[in-house]
Design an enzyme around this catalytic site. Structure first.
Site, PDB file in Angstrom:
ATOM      1  CE  LYS A 184      95.581  40.322  59.031  1.00 44.36           C
ATOM      2  NZ  LYS A 184      94.268  39.654  58.791  1.00 44.36           N
ATOM      3  CE  LYS A 189      94.037  41.889  52.973  1.00 41.44           C
ATOM      4  NZ  LYS A 189      95.446  41.484  52.755  1.00 41.44           N
ATOM      5  CB  SER A 228     104.088  25.872  54.202  1.00 40.80           C
ATOM      6  OG  SER A 228     103.019  26.616  53.678  1.00 40.80           O
ATOM      7  CD  GLU A 246     100.454  36.307  54.088  1.00 39.62           C
ATOM      8  OE1 GLU A 246     100.246  36.609  55.257  1.00 39.62           O
ATOM      9  OE2 GLU A 246      99.952  35.311  53.529  1.00 39.62           O
ATOM     10  CG  ASN A 272     104.102  34.156  54.687  1.00 39.17           C
ATOM     11  OD1 ASN A 272     102.995  34.069  55.216  1.00 39.17           O
ATOM     12  ND2 ASN A 272     104.252  34.349  53.383  1.00 39.17           N
ATOM     13  NE  ARG A 296     100.098  29.760  48.218  1.00 36.92           N
ATOM     14  CZ  ARG A 296      99.895  29.996  49.500  1.00 36.92           C
ATOM     15  NH1 ARG A 296      99.222  29.151  50.235  1.00 36.92           N
ATOM     16  NH2 ARG A 296     100.362  31.101  50.058  1.00 36.92           N
ATOM     17  CD  GLU A 350      98.085  38.504  62.587  1.00 39.65           C
ATOM     18  OE1 GLU A 350      98.183  37.579  61.775  1.00 39.65           O
ATOM     19  OE2 GLU A 350      98.324  39.698  62.295  1.00 39.65           O
ATOM     20  N   GLY A 351      94.012  35.802  62.310  1.00 36.12           N
ATOM     21  CA  GLY A 351      93.055  34.697  62.279  1.00 36.12           C
ATOM     22  C   GLY A 351      91.618  35.162  62.459  1.00 36.12           C
ATOM     23  NE  ARG A 409     105.165  31.816  50.601  1.00 33.88           N
ATOM     24  CZ  ARG A 409     104.221  31.152  51.262  1.00 33.88           C
ATOM     25  NH1 ARG A 409     104.423  29.918  51.677  1.00 33.88           N
ATOM     26  NH2 ARG A 409     103.058  31.737  51.505  1.00 33.88           N
TER      27      ARG A 409
END
Lengths: 548, 548
Positions: free
Chosen positions: A358, A429, A160, A153, A155, A521, A433-434, A134
């Site tokens: 990223k 940023k 989802s 981004e 994915n 979204r 990750e996370g 996505r």
């Protein structure tokens, strides 16, 4: 934008109209499984002991207007993006070179890389990879310029909301067309909805079909799973076993009905059985025969409810294990390695997951003469296609960790980050990750001053995307509250690819490459951190318009 | 029964099997809207403030075995039953004669009758009546005789659960056949499920297709609504208005998704728009033009959310106003009169609702020479058909209020009720609709002794139906609790009829008469009052068998 479509959108609702619209959305959502399991903030675990309750997914009451040209551009680029990421995931050397520095400081990426190395040493037994992708975008409208598309981004794992987004489009279409498109009872008249008087003076001149375009996300994603399932070939087990697909899921998933939309369609359209495997059960419910017994390493699934009937897993579809926080069991990494070394087709492999980090997204933005990665990975495409794709990159920069950086890109990044004037348009940023939180705008220079220069390389500086400021919508949250205000929307386009990577080659042989379906979204536009604080982040659909 | 199909049914579940089965049923139910709004016992109103939560309808985990011959008999009789009740509702004089005595003591029946009289005096403007029926039966197996079918009641108003029962049949079929009928993962092997080894020694010799028969309740019921809608003819309004069907519903209905299954199908299959009208809004949202303006009395519906667009109501489908307790507003009876005098086709009229009262059911059981009501109402049918239909009547008797009753039927009733030996096999039911509790077995003689003899006529004595005693099942309640034990099942067969009643004639002209779809409701067999106390009354489906 010649016409501001948001000047009178969404239409005002009387109290009776809002009551009817909200009641309709609540009931339609449950009737069509546009639902989630409620969070403990809505119903405590003591009350929902047996986890039987469900509630509507958070949804907007109206579709959001979206420029048709941008939507079409995103759709046109999806298959090129699919190919790009298939090529990246197939080029181990390039990936290693790009990620090397980061792997030194990021345990998560390091552990994924180690799994790749371990399986590589043993020898991969599956040369096919499946990607269910996505690509996410926002509209960029600096200084009220015409909107352009910027990628947020791409994915490569656990993309989802394909299942639920199809239903949101159906919901908004129902609301705009029941009992007839001429006289819907749920929506007040508006120029964006198809009406007999749409050519009259009722609102701006806007070309629209009056409801969201059809959304084929579910059939696109399940066709991708089916392509991989069929490409797996005959059973590698001795004796042969019936095939199945495994949906790897989180133990306490609330978004189950989004996933069921796929598994149900997979069976109804393709007659392919699938089972849900919680990550905590990977090592107990699946096995791989020993090398001596069967060197092909088929992944055998034993359903706990029916242990006498075993299945051979053709595809492991990851709807879990994408975030560092999910590797919280002592056996988590062993379980990931176990899956990776099996003969099942992984959606995704660790290499494909790493390709979605990223850092890769940032490196791709490098321009010639420094590097032309697009030319490298997509050699067969016209310059115009690559230029079109490149136009969706938001400018982003790594930050030099040394005072004497020779990389012009990094030098430019540092310069933009340290000046309050330019920092104003950027976000910093963490590359991990996370990882932690983003640093916004004028907070960037003092933040960088507060940490050792050696740590700067752990961050990426990205130009902030400037979405339309006048967009508005109304949403129904999962607790039934109705909230309204200015909003920002993010468009996702779904795509799938299946490819073969031959030993010794860094070029994928692409067997299946499709585009189809979308997600919108929409969240409250009240802070840079978005709608979480406002409790307003909703599934949406879009109503396309073109200025006449 | 040559073979006791319940001797090893349902199959035992291991803990892993039960976990998987329950989890599958929970998720499948929400995914397919086999759901209800939870009661306040499950989630309090304070927590579910906005009424967004849903939960699975109470369902059995397995379909219940049912003898194929009895199921076929019930299906074969449905169109005859439809015709019988159409004839009863068309015969005002007969109805009045039968109900006269009861109307004197039962306010509810009296008020319904008054509405009929009022509209009759003004003159009916609609000669069509629609019935959406459900005939309910239990298996009767006295002293282990072969099972026969006995009617519990014939529903002429608000026959519910057509929508959900279709889904229960689909759920049980899914559980028995996923991923294949040979190797389902949710059900352990059992002779009642189709298996390759079903002819082997694994269990008794039973002929079965291994899963529930298809259930066409929704399409049957909506085809009935559509037949009435189309028979209504052109708009009677000036100017003409677009047509719609109204679903008359209770204000706090929890069983909404059962109703939505019908309204959604009505639109998808027949393109007929429908709206939900809560009983409290009848007089505010609908109107009838004055006699001077339009003597045809079209019923005009004005949607509160879209008052500029009015509709003409072709059919009022009652899913409310069936019980005395629902007439709790000062305007309730005025609202019912308002609908009855309109030109909309009523499903049902007050005469059809009255035809479904317990008194009618009891009177129909009278045998020649006293009276042969079946011969009277169904003159065109073979004696064998009438005899077959009569065989489904459970013996029932009114009780004479006088010591010198000349009616042999009543004398027999009194005799059976007063002897403890015969009372043992009977239940005493109040004739009043929505009245008090039933009196069972040996409690009957002392109860009758305790009340004035003049009140005996308010009761009906009915022979108790003796269902199979060894039936067992497991159910998932709406709160997620799993309960198991001995059960009693009640089979409902759905049917529809549309007929015209001509002035001066007591014979209906039947335009549409269909049978299709079933409901099985299963409750705990632990007391005469049934499963409510045990919290175990569930929607079920059936697996047909025939002894070989």
């Amino acid at each position: 934008m010649a016409v501001n479509v948001y000047s009178n959108y969404p239409p005002e609702l009387t109290s009776d109209q809002e009551d009817f619209l909200v009641q309709t959305v609540k009931n339609w959502s449950v009737e069509h499984a546009l639902t989630v399991r409620p969070s403990t903030a809505i119903v405590s675990q003591e009350i929902n002991t047996n986890n039987v309750l469900a509630t509507n997914a958070p949804v907007t009451l109206f579709p959001s207007p979206f420029p048709k040209a941008c939507f079409q551009q995103a759709r046109c680029l999806q298959q090129v993006y699919n190919e790009l990421y298939a090529a990246i995931a197939s080029d181990q050397e390039w990936l290693e070179a790009v990620l090397k520095e980061l792997i030194e400081v990021d345990d998560f990426l390091a552990n994924l890389w180690k799994i790749h190395l371990a399986v590589k040493e043993e020898g991969y037994v599956q040369d096919l990879t499946l990607g269910l992708f996505r690509s996410d975008y926002m509209l960029h409208t600096p200084d009220d310029a015409p909107p352009s598309l910027k990628q947020v981004e791409f994915n490569t794992i656990s993309s989802s909301f394909g299942g639920l987004s199809v239903k949101v489009a159906q919901l908004h279409t129902h609301l705009a067309t029941y009992p007839s498109a001429k006289q819907p009872v749920a929506y007040p008249p508006h120029a964006l909805f198809a009406r007999p008087d749409k050519d009259s003076s009722n609102g701006p001149s806007i070309n629209t079909i009056g409801h969201p375009p059809p959304n084929s996300a579910v059939s696109t994603l399940t066709a991708g799973l089916a392509a991989a399932h069929n490409a797996y070939g005959p059973s590698k087990s001795i004796p042969q076993l019936p095939p199945c697909i495994l949906f790897l899921v989180q133990d306490n998933e609330r978004n189950v009905f989004d996933q069921y939309a796929l598994s149900t369609n997979l069976y109804e359209e393709h007659r392919i059985p699938s089972f849900r495997l919680p990550t905590s059960k990977i090592l107990t419910s699946t096995s791989i025969p020993s090398k001596e017994t069967n060197p092909n390493r088929p992944l055998i699934y034993t359903p706990p409810s029916s242990p006498e009937t075993q299945y051979e897993v053709t595809v492991v579809y990851f709807r879990a294990l994408y975030a560092p926080s999910e590797y919280d069991l002592p056996t988590s990494w062993a379980a990931r390695l176990h899956l990776e070394r099996s003969a099942a087709i992984k959606c995704p492999t660790v290499l494909l997951q790493l390709s979605g980090s990223k850092k890769i997204q940032q490196v791709l933005t490098s321009l010639p003469p420094e590097a032309d990665h697009l030319q490298h990975f997509l050699p067969g495409h016209d310059a115009s296609i690559l230029s079109n794709l490149r136009s969706t990159f938001a400018p982003q920069y790594s930050l030099s960790s040394e005072g004497t950086a020779s990389d012009s890109d990094e030098i430019q990044g540092v310069r933009l980050a340290l000046s309050p004037t330019t920092a104003q348009h950027h976000v910093l940023k963490p590359q991990r990750e996370g990882g932690g939180n983003n640093i916004y705008r004028t907070n960037i220079p003092p933040f960088l001053a507060s940490i050792p220069r050696s740590q700067w390389k752990q961050y990426i500086l990205m130009e902030l995307i400037q979405p339309p400021t006048s967009a508005k919508n109304v949403a129904l949250r999962s607790d039934g509250q109705v909230v309204r205000g200015n909003v920002i929307s993010e468009l996702g386009i779904f795509g799938t690819a299946l490819w073969k990577t031959s030993t010794g080659s860094s070029k994928p042989d692409i067997l299946h490459n499709t585009e189809g379906g979308y997600l919108l979204r929409t969240k409250a536009n009240d802070s840079d951190e978005g709608g979480v604080a406002a409790g307003f982040s909703s599934l949406d659909s879009l109503i396309l318009y073109e200025d006449l």
